[in-house]
Design a protein around this motif. Structure first.
Motif, short mmCIF file in Angstrom:
data_model
loop_
_atom_site.label_atom_id
_atom_site.label_comp_id
_atom_site.label_asym_id
_atom_site.label_seq_id
_atom_site.Cartn_x
_atom_site.Cartn_y
_atom_site.Cartn_z
N PHE A 46 10.08 -4.28 17.72
CA PHE A 46 8.77 -4.34 16.79
C PHE A 46 9.41 -5.29 15.88
O PHE A 46 8.62 -6.07 15.24
N HIS A 47 10.73 -5.14 15.44
CA HIS A 47 11.23 -5.81 14.03
C HIS A 47 11.16 -7.41 14.42
O HIS A 47 11.00 -8.02 13.62
N ALA A 48 11.60 -7.65 15.58
CA ALA A 48 11.73 -9.03 16.14
C ALA A 48 10.29 -9.71 15.76
O ALA A 48 10.19 -10.99 15.49
N GLY A 81 0.26 -3.99 8.92
CA GLY A 81 1.99 -3.52 8.71
C GLY A 81 2.09 -3.25 7.53
O GLY A 81 2.67 -2.05 7.04
N ARG A 82 1.55 -3.85 6.51
CA ARG A 82 1.71 -3.64 5.07
C ARG A 82 0.96 -2.30 4.68
O ARG A 82 1.73 -1.51 4.12
N THR A 84 0.18 0.15 7.00
CA THR A 84 1.16 1.23 7.69
C THR A 84 2.34 1.66 7.01
O THR A 84 2.55 2.90 6.88
N PHE A 85 3.12 0.81 6.47
CA PHE A 85 4.40 0.94 6.10
C PHE A 85 4.35 1.38 4.61
O PHE A 85 5.21 1.71 4.11
N GLY A 86 3.01 1.14 3.93
CA GLY A 86 2.75 1.42 2.53
C GLY A 86 3.57 0.42 1.48
O GLY A 86 4.04 0.83 0.66
N VAL A 87 3.66 -0.81 2.24
CA VAL A 87 4.43 -1.99 1.15
C VAL A 87 3.45 -2.98 1.23
O VAL A 87 2.61 -3.30 1.73
N SER A 88 3.61 -3.75 -0.06
CA SER A 88 2.92 -4.80 -0.40
C SER A 88 3.28 -6.24 -0.01
O SER A 88 2.70 -7.20 -0.38
N LEU A 93 8.33 -5.51 4.27
CA LEU A 93 7.57 -5.04 5.71
C LEU A 93 8.62 -5.30 6.75
O LEU A 93 9.22 -4.50 7.53
N VAL A 94 9.17 -6.61 6.77
CA VAL A 94 10.11 -7.00 7.67
C VAL A 94 11.55 -6.08 7.41
O VAL A 94 11.98 -5.78 8.60
#
Length: 176
Positions: A46-48, A81-82, A84-88, A93-94
Motif C-alpha cells: 500500500f505504501h508504494a 487516506g488522510r 483513515t490515518f488521522g493525518v492532515s 500519510l506516506v
C-alpha cells in the motif's frame, strides 16, 4: 429459535476487500485459526501506491492540489487516506503507510489463500500477482477481465461473478 451450536472454527474464512486485500492476508500471517483467506483484490504494498501518487504530484504543475483537482482517484486516495490515518498532510500519510507491505510477511501465511485480481485495477495494478508470488501456502489466483464486466477495482459491476468464483473456491476447499 436460534441455533446454539458454536461456529465451526475449522471453517473460519477471512475476506478482505480493497485495502482489506492487504489487511486480511496480514492477519492470516499471524492468526493460524483462520481456515482460508480471500484477498479481494490482493494488495502487496500500500505504501508504494501512496508514494507513487505523491511522486506524481511533485512533477505536476500546482502540486498535489492540482493533481487532486484533475484526478478523482487521486483525490479519493488522498482524502480517504488522510481521514483513515488521522493525518492532515500527504507526506505524513506516506510515512504512516511505510509498514503497509507484505514483504517478509506473505510467506508466514499457512492457510489456503485466494488472491483476486482485476484487469484494470486503478489502485493496485500488478499487486495481486506480486502477493500471489510471495505466498508459500496453498494458493490460487483468479483474474477478472474487462470483457466479463469485472475488470475494475474489486470487480464493481460484476459482483455476482465475484461471488460465484469466490464461493465456488470456498465450497471446494472447505468441503474436503
Amino acid at each position: 429459535m436460534r441455533d446454539a451450536r458454536p461456529p465451526d472454527a475449522g471453517r473460519l474464512v477471512l475476506i478482505g476487500m480493497s485495502l482489506g486485500g492487504y489487511l486480511a492476508p496480514r492477519a492470516a500471517a499471524f492468526e493460524h485459526r483462520i481456515a482460508a483467506c480471500v484477498a479481494y483484490d490482493g494488495v502487496y504494498d500500500f505504501h508504494a501506491v501512496l508514494a507513487a501518487t505523491a511522486g506524481r504530484a511533485v512533477s505536476t504543475p500546482g502540486g498535489m492540489e492540482a493533481l487532486m483537482a484533475r484526478n478523482t482517484m487521486v483525490r479519493w486516495v488522498v482524502r480517504n487516506g488522510r481521514w483513515t490515518f488521522g493525518v492532515s498532510d500527504v507526506d505524513v500519510l506516506v510515512r504512516a503507510a511505510e509498514a503497509y507491505t507484505m514483504a517478509g510477511i506473505a510467506g508466514h501465511i499457512t492457510c489456503p489463500t485466494l488472491v483476486l485480481e482485476a484487469e484494470n485495477d486503478q489502485f493496485f495494478q500488478g499487486q495481486p500477482q506480486r502477493l500471489f508470488d510471495e505466498l508459500t501456502c496453498q494458493k490460487e489466483l483468479i483474474s477478472f477481465r474487462e470483457d466479463e464486466g469485472a475488470g475494475e477495482h474489486c470487480h464493481e459491476g460484476a459482483l455476482s461473478l465475484f461471488h460465484q468464483r469466490t464461493f465456488d473456491w470456498l465450497d471446494t476447499l472447505l468441503a474436503g
